[in-house]
Enzyme design. Sequence first.
Site, PDB file in Angstrom:
ATOM      1  N   SER A   2      24.862  34.688  79.157  1.00 17.22           N
ATOM      2  CA  SER A   2      25.064  35.449  80.390  1.00 17.22           C
ATOM      3  C   SER A   2      25.074  36.957  80.097  1.00 17.22           C
ATOM      4  CB  SER A   2      26.357  34.961  81.069  1.00 17.22           C
ATOM      5  OG  SER A   2      26.403  35.416  82.389  1.00 17.22           O
TER       6      SER A   2
ATOM      7  N   ASP B  51      22.801  26.341  87.853  1.00 17.59           N
ATOM      8  CA  ASP B  51      23.639  27.497  87.522  1.00 17.59           C
ATOM      9  C   ASP B  51      23.758  28.366  88.781  1.00 17.59           C
ATOM     10  OD1 ASP B  51      24.340  30.134  86.720  1.00 17.59           O
ATOM     11  OD2 ASP B  51      23.426  29.858  84.751  1.00 17.59           O
TER      12      ASP B  51
ATOM     13  N   HIS C 159      26.365  26.932  84.562  1.00 21.70           N
ATOM     14  CA  HIS C 159      26.516  28.153  83.761  1.00 21.70           C
ATOM     15  C   HIS C 159      27.594  28.017  82.677  1.00 21.70           C
ATOM     16  CE1 HIS C 159      25.620  32.460  83.416  1.00 21.70           C
ATOM     17  NE2 HIS C 159      26.914  32.730  83.331  1.00 21.70           N
TER      18      HIS C 159
HETATM   19  N1  GSH Z   1      35.558  34.204  86.752  1.00 21.63           N
HETATM   20  C1  GSH Z   1      34.247  34.017  87.261  1.00 21.63           C
HETATM   21  C2  GSH Z   1      33.396  33.181  86.363  1.00 21.63           C
HETATM   22  C3  GSH Z   1      33.102  33.900  85.118  1.00 21.63           C
HETATM   23  C4  GSH Z   1      32.238  33.111  84.200  1.00 21.63           C
HETATM   24  O1  GSH Z   1      31.638  32.077  84.549  1.00 21.63           O
HETATM   25  N2  GSH Z   1      32.164  33.562  82.996  1.00 21.63           N
HETATM   26  C5  GSH Z   1      31.334  32.930  82.037  1.00 21.63           C
HETATM   27  C6  GSH Z   1      30.406  33.958  81.467  1.00 21.63           C
HETATM   28  S1  GSH Z   1      29.482  34.783  82.721  1.00 21.63           S
HETATM   29  C7  GSH Z   1      32.189  32.335  80.937  1.00 21.63           C
HETATM   30  O2  GSH Z   1      31.709  32.135  79.849  1.00 21.63           O
HETATM   31  N3  GSH Z   1      33.462  32.070  81.225  1.00 21.63           N
HETATM   32  C8  GSH Z   1      34.413  31.646  80.220  1.00 21.63           C
HETATM   33  C9  GSH Z   1      34.401  30.191  79.890  1.00 21.63           C
HETATM   34  O3  GSH Z   1      33.760  29.396  80.575  1.00 21.63           O
HETATM   35  O4  GSH Z   1      35.058  29.834  78.885  1.00 21.63           O
HETATM   36  C10 GSH Z   1      34.295  33.377  88.613  1.00 21.63           C
HETATM   37  O5  GSH Z   1      35.397  33.132  89.050  1.00 21.63           O
HETATM   38  O6  GSH Z   1      33.237  33.191  89.223  1.00 21.63           O
END
Ligand code: GSH
Length: 283
Positions: free
Chosen positions: A151, A227, A261
Amino acid sequence: MSNTLRPKSEYRCFDGTVAYYSHYSASCDCEMSFAVYLPPQAQLKSVPILYYLSGLTCTEENFMTKAGAQQYAAELGIMLVAPDTSPRNTGIPGEDESWDLGSGAGFYVDATVKPWQKHYQMYTYITKELPALIIQNFPVQADKQSIFGHSMGGHGALICALKNPEQYLSVSAFAPIAAPINCPWGDKLFTAYLGEDKSKWAEYDATKLIEQTQLKSTIMIDQGTEDTFYQQKQLLPENFATASKKANQKLNLRWQTGYDHSYFMISSFIKDHMEHHSIYLNN
Ligand SMILES: N[C@@H](CCC(=O)N[C@@H](CS)C(=O)NCC(=O)O)C(=O)O
């Protein structure tokens, strides 16, 4: 202040070691953290290095605990380095207000505008300071470095590789923000860190950079069809694919049906990415 590494914790893993460190970063002018996996081979000889850049909201921990990369790094004899995604506790007003700006959202650029520019120098940190620190402190082959990410970190990996084709032997990405100047995240983060002048944004946009620089290695990208960030047009892998084709860049863009995602997608395809990098790191 010195750049001494401060060990935080250490764990045995597939006969190698997962370890967490912090250190004072001169480029970010604050304490920064990163995690490593040293494969068992590192007890006997120097090993190649694979950097992994995480996405929005992540720390150095997400990849180490969720991606399942260590078993393949142990087999292939590759060191993994996973840095935190931004400076933290800098005192910059608003740094913790939004999940996609400030803490956890360094975007791998060198900020040029206030108030971010004093600490948010992630591009220099990732491409210069951190590699120097790794080479100084671990049994590694300095001329064998590659990079991948997810990402925001996929964007980071692509721009680091495209801007430093001699430094990184290969690059791959999971669901990268592949054309940030054309998506809402890029708009928000570039405006904050680089200012309103969009001509300055292009030097950190993989789809723009590929027009100028092509890599000898094949770029590998995995993109899940379910995604939601892809569906919201935050990622735009098609833009990158079109530009790569035009520039004659070898690209292996794989559409992964039904995947979202999350780290469940990453852990499903991490083996392929590790093997991809091993071709270049272990030749
Ligand atoms: N907090 C965001 C989502 C953020 C998100 O999906 N982050 C990804 C990278 S873009 C991630 O790797 N999150 C941490 C994880 O899944 O451990 C939301 O509420 O939509």
